[in-house]
Every structure is written in structure tokens, then in C-alpha cells.
Design a protein around this motif. Sequence first.
Motif: not given
Length: 107
Positions: A46-55
Motif C-alpha cells: 500500500g501507500q508507503v512514504d517515498i523516503h522509507i522506500v529510498l532509504n
Amino acid sequence: MTLSKRIRLFIRITRSAAIMRRYFVTNGFDTTLMLLGLLTGFWLSGQVDIHIVLNACLASVIALSVSGVSSTYISESAERQKVLAELEDAMMKDLTTSVHGQATRYV
């Protein structure tokens, strides 16, 4: 002899360029599949913060890179030492101080 010339000589003697190229491609493919799986998991959750994905992706790439480089270095170093020992046995001479011996230690 400068350090860069010495490194190039060691790479040429040990024929490590082909090994480095193969492991780079293999580790790059593994990293790509790992990132695809990670991104698919984020997408399915689902919706995940892009900063979490990139990190998470950056940390995974760093970890896989360190793992690939260290495991490649350890296994190839052991293989080079084995080949040098076989050459020393065949020549009945200690080659530790030779260029081949030094290349085995550093590459």
C-alpha cells in the motif's frame, strides 16, 4: 613503480579483470532482482512514504555491494593462494617475494 602501475601489473598477472567483470555483472543482476522484489513488496503493502522506500533501497544496495565484494575477494584470494602454492610446489621454490607472490597477496 607507482601504486597505480603496480595494481595494473598485479591485475594483468592474475588475470583478474575478467573475474571482476563477471562478478560485477552477477552482483549487478542480483542487486537488480533484490530491488525489484523490495519495490514490489512496498507496492503491494500500500501507500508507503517515498523516503522509507529510498532509504530501504539504498541500504540494501550498500549491504549487497559490501557482501558481494567481500565474498568475491575472500574466495578469489583463497583460489589465488592455492594456485601459487601449486606453482611453488612445481618449481620447488618459495615465490612469496616474487611479483606473482605479491600479486596473490594484493589481488
